[in-house]
Design a protein around this motif. Sequence first.
Motif, PDB file in Angstrom:
ATOM      1  N   ARG A   1      20.137 -16.022   9.911  1.00 13.68           N
ATOM      2  CA  ARG A   1      19.893 -17.248   9.147  1.00 13.68           C
ATOM      3  C   ARG A   1      19.738 -16.959   7.666  1.00 13.68           C
ATOM      4  N   SER A   2      19.009 -15.887   7.333  1.00 16.64           N
ATOM      5  CA  SER A   2      18.801 -15.537   5.928  1.00 16.64           C
ATOM      6  C   SER A   2      20.127 -15.257   5.228  1.00 16.64           C
ATOM      7  N   GLU A   3      21.038 -14.600   5.931  1.00 16.20           N
ATOM      8  CA  GLU A   3      22.337 -14.291   5.338  1.00 16.20           C
ATOM      9  C   GLU A   3      23.168 -15.558   5.119  1.00 16.20           C
ATOM     10  N   VAL A   4      23.169 -16.460   6.098  1.00 15.51           N
ATOM     11  CA  VAL A   4      23.922 -17.707   5.933  1.00 15.51           C
ATOM     12  C   VAL A   4      23.304 -18.553   4.828  1.00 15.51           C
ATOM     13  N   ALA A   5      21.978 -18.600   4.752  1.00 15.54           N
ATOM     14  CA  ALA A   5      21.305 -19.359   3.699  1.00 15.54           C
ATOM     15  C   ALA A   5      21.637 -18.780   2.333  1.00 15.54           C
ATOM     16  N   ALA A   6      21.704 -17.448   2.236  1.00 16.86           N
ATOM     17  CA  ALA A   6      22.065 -16.809   0.966  1.00 16.86           C
ATOM     18  C   ALA A   6      23.498 -17.176   0.583  1.00 16.86           C
ATOM     19  N   PHE A   7      24.383 -17.237   1.570  1.00 17.89           N
ATOM     20  CA  PHE A   7      25.766 -17.645   1.288  1.00 17.89           C
ATOM     21  C   PHE A   7      25.808 -19.070   0.735  1.00 17.89           C
ATOM     22  N   VAL A   8      25.079 -19.987   1.389  1.00 20.12           N
ATOM     23  CA  VAL A   8      25.073 -21.387   0.937  1.00 20.12           C
ATOM     24  C   VAL A   8      24.529 -21.486  -0.484  1.00 20.12           C
ATOM     25  N   GLU A   9      23.451 -20.766  -0.761  1.00 17.87           N
ATOM     26  CA  GLU A   9      22.838 -20.833  -2.091  1.00 17.87           C
ATOM     27  C   GLU A   9      23.808 -20.362  -3.176  1.00 17.87           C
ATOM     28  N   ILE A  10      24.508 -19.254  -2.914  1.00 18.55           N
ATOM     29  CA  ILE A  10      25.448 -18.738  -3.910  1.00 18.55           C
ATOM     30  C   ILE A  10      26.680 -19.632  -4.005  1.00 18.55           C
ATOM     31  N   TRP A  11      27.169 -20.097  -2.846  1.00 18.02           N
ATOM     32  CA  TRP A  11      28.390 -20.905  -2.820  1.00 18.02           C
ATOM     33  C   TRP A  11      28.218 -22.215  -3.569  1.00 18.02           C
ATOM     34  N   THR A  12      27.028 -22.819  -3.444  1.00 16.39           N
ATOM     35  CA  THR A  12      26.789 -24.110  -4.085  1.00 16.39           C
ATOM     36  C   THR A  12      26.212 -23.960  -5.486  1.00 16.39           C
ATOM     37  N   GLY A  13      25.938 -22.731  -5.916  1.00 18.69           N
ATOM     38  CA  GLY A  13      25.390 -22.501  -7.247  1.00 18.69           C
ATOM     39  C   GLY A  13      26.494 -22.287  -8.260  1.00 18.69           C
ATOM     40  N   ALA A  14      26.095 -21.771  -9.405  1.00 22.52           N
ATOM     41  CA  ALA A  14      27.052 -21.561 -10.501  1.00 22.52           C
ATOM     42  C   ALA A  14      27.179 -20.076 -10.803  1.00 22.52           C
ATOM     43  N   SER A  15      27.167 -19.261  -9.747  1.00 23.94           N
ATOM     44  CA  SER A  15      27.214 -17.815  -9.958  1.00 23.94           C
ATOM     45  C   SER A  15      28.574 -17.339 -10.435  1.00 23.94           C
ATOM     46  N   GLY A  16      29.636 -18.042 -10.035  1.00 22.83           N
ATOM     47  CA  GLY A  16      30.972 -17.625 -10.419  1.00 22.83           C
ATOM     48  C   GLY A  16      31.488 -16.422  -9.654  1.00 22.83           C
ATOM     49  N   LEU A  17      30.762 -16.001  -8.621  1.00 22.72           N
ATOM     50  CA  LEU A  17      31.196 -14.847  -7.844  1.00 22.72           C
ATOM     51  C   LEU A  17      32.422 -15.220  -7.007  1.00 22.72           C
ATOM     52  N   PRO A  18      33.355 -14.302  -6.855  1.00 22.62           N
ATOM     53  CA  PRO A  18      34.541 -14.603  -6.047  1.00 22.62           C
ATOM     54  C   PRO A  18      34.173 -14.745  -4.577  1.00 22.62           C
ATOM     55  N   ALA A  19      35.014 -15.479  -3.832  1.00 15.29           N
ATOM     56  CA  ALA A  19      34.743 -15.749  -2.424  1.00 15.29           C
ATOM     57  C   ALA A  19      34.643 -14.465  -1.609  1.00 15.29           C
ATOM     58  N   THR A  20      35.444 -13.445  -1.977  1.00 19.46           N
ATOM     59  CA  THR A  20      35.415 -12.198  -1.219  1.00 19.46           C
ATOM     60  C   THR A  20      34.060 -11.504  -1.312  1.00 19.46           C
ATOM     61  N   VAL A  21      33.351 -11.705  -2.416  1.00 23.07           N
ATOM     62  CA  VAL A  21      32.021 -11.110  -2.580  1.00 23.07           C
ATOM     63  C   VAL A  21      30.982 -11.922  -1.816  1.00 23.07           C
ATOM     64  N   VAL A  22      31.053 -13.240  -1.946  1.00 24.92           N
ATOM     65  CA  VAL A  22      30.076 -14.113  -1.285  1.00 24.92           C
ATOM     66  C   VAL A  22      30.187 -13.978   0.240  1.00 24.92           C
ATOM     67  N   ALA A  23      31.408 -13.723   0.719  1.00 27.51           N
ATOM     68  CA  ALA A  23      31.637 -13.642   2.170  1.00 27.51           C
ATOM     69  C   ALA A  23      30.912 -12.466   2.816  1.00 27.51           C
ATOM     70  N   VAL A  24      30.413 -11.525   2.010  1.00 28.92           N
ATOM     71  CA  VAL A  24      29.668 -10.395   2.566  1.00 28.92           C
ATOM     72  C   VAL A  24      28.458 -10.893   3.355  1.00 28.92           C
ATOM     73  N   HIS A  25      27.839 -11.987   2.915  1.00 30.74           N
ATOM     74  CA  HIS A  25      26.682 -12.535   3.622  1.00 30.74           C
ATOM     75  C   HIS A  25      27.079 -13.058   5.010  1.00 30.74           C
ATOM     76  N   LEU A  26      28.256 -13.648   5.106  1.00 28.81           N
ATOM     77  CA  LEU A  26      28.721 -14.122   6.415  1.00 28.81           C
ATOM     78  C   LEU A  26      29.008 -12.955   7.347  1.00 28.81           C
ATOM     79  N   TYR A  27      29.591 -11.900   6.789  1.00 26.44           N
ATOM     80  CA  TYR A  27      29.864 -10.705   7.590  1.00 26.44           C
ATOM     81  C   TYR A  27      28.565 -10.114   8.136  1.00 26.44           C
ATOM     82  N   SER A  28      27.525 -10.073   7.278  1.00 24.64           N
ATOM     83  CA  SER A  28      26.231  -9.541   7.722  1.00 24.64           C
ATOM     84  C   SER A  28      25.607 -10.433   8.784  1.00 24.64           C
TER      85      SER A  28
END
Length: 469
Positions: free
Chosen positions: A413-440
Motif C-alpha cells: 500500500r505504501s508503494e502504491v500511495a507513493a506512486f499516486v502522490e508523485i503521479w498527481t504532483g508536479a515532480s516532473g519525474l518520467p513514468a519509468t522512474v515513478v513506475a518503480v513504486h508499482l514494481y515494488s
Amino acid sequence: MRDSSVLPGATDTIVAQATVGARSALAVIRMSGADAHRIGQALLTPWRASPRVAYLSTLRDPGNGHVIDRGVVTVYAAPASYTGEDMIELSLHGGEIGPALAINALLASGARCALPGELTRRALLNGKLDLLQAEAIGDLIDARSRAMHDVSLEQLAGHLSMRLNVLREEIIEIEALLAYDVDFPEEDDGPISASRIELAARAALASIDRLLATAATGEMIRSGAAVVIAGAPNAGKSSLFNALAGTKRAIVTDIPGTTRDALEAMIDIAQWPVRLVDTAGLRASEDMVERLGIEVAEQQVTNAAVVLVCGDSVESLSAAIESVRRLTTAPLIAIGTKSDTGGIPDDAVAALLALHRASGNLAYVTVSARTGDGLDALGRGITEILERDRAPLAGDNPVLTRERHRVALASARSEVAAFVEIWTGASGLPATVVAVHLYSARGHLEELVGVLDVEDVLDRVFSSFCVGK
C-alpha cells in the motif's frame, strides 16, 4: 515449479510419522522422494506400484528380515501426491515400539528424517499449493476455535490467494498502461490520460485498504477476543466463568479472594472465538498474594475487548463499574448475578443504568450460573459487541490471519500511495522512474503469495509446523 535443487537435502527421500507419537490405535508414516518407491519395494511384501490403491502388506527389517508390522500401504506417484513427489503412506498399528522400528527400517534403507513442515514445504516448491495455502494447513492444525478452523479451510481453498492475485493483476494493469504510454505514444488511440492511470491506482489502493481492514478481525480469530469477567470478590465471577466455559475450572467458594490469578478458556460464542478470562476480585487488600492477583486482574481488564462486570447487589455492581471504567474504555456488560436467589430489583437496575449512562452505553443482563438463566442473552450481547465493526465471516470475504500478511500488504500500500502522490504532483519525474513504486508493490504481493522464492520467509513459516506435515 521452483528449482528446489539448490536447497540442502531437497532431493533426499524423507520420512516422518504424521500421527501422534504415543499410545494410539494407528500410526501413519509418510515417505516422500525419488527413492520412496525403491525403498518400499525392498521392505514391503507384497509390493504393488499401482497409485492410490490401498492394500495390506508386511513391513520387514532390512537387516534380518524379521516382520516389523502388517498394515495398509498406499502408493502415490509424482506429481499426483501431496508433495508432488513419489510417496508412500503406511498405516500401521500405533504405540511406541512398532512405529519407531518402522521408521528405523526406512532410515536404514536410505531415507532421512523430515524436518518440521518439510513435506508441506516440498508441496509448495513443487507447485501443489502457494505459501498462503501452506500457512493455512499449519493454522488448520493449530486452530483453537471453529472460526479459525473455518477461516483456515477457506484460505486453504485459495480464496485469499485469489483476492491477492486479482490485486496483483490490477497493479500489473497500471504498469501496462504506463508502458504503453512510454513505448507507443504515437499510436492511433493517443496517449494514455494521466487521470485514467490515477483512477486505476486509486482503485488498487481501495482494494488494498479493504483487505487491510480485515487484519484486526483476523487477529481476533487467531487469538480470540479477550472477554474479561471482573467485579468484587464473591460476586459470582468464577461461577459465571465455569457456566460459560462448560467446565469447573475455577474454584467457587463463599470465601472472598479465592481467585488469585487469571484463568482462561477458549470458547466459541456464535461465530466468534472468545478468550474468556476469570480474574481476582477488585478490592483493596493488604494481602500481598491477593494484591498481586488484583494487579493481574486490572491488567486483564485494561487489555479486554469486552468486560463482563459482575455484582449481586446494586451497590457491588455500581462500585465494580466505577472501578472498571477507570481501567478501560472497552464496552461493558453489567451482569446481575445469582438471579436464582432474587437478584437485583428492576427499579434499582434502572437507576444504576441511568447513573452510569454518562460513561458510555451500558448493557445489562441478569444471570444465574446455577440454572443457566440469562446465559443465552449474555452470549447475544457479547456477539453484538464483537460484530459492530467486523464483517461477517464468509468465503467471499477472506481475512488476513497473520502479521506477515498485514506487513507485506501495508508495504504494498505504501508503494502504491507513493506512486499516486508523485503521479498527481508536479515532480516532473518520467513514468519509468515513478513506475518503480508499482514494481515494488507487486514484489510485496508476490512475496506474500510465495511467487518469489524468499528463503528466510519460508524458514519462518515452516519452522512452526509439526513434523510429518
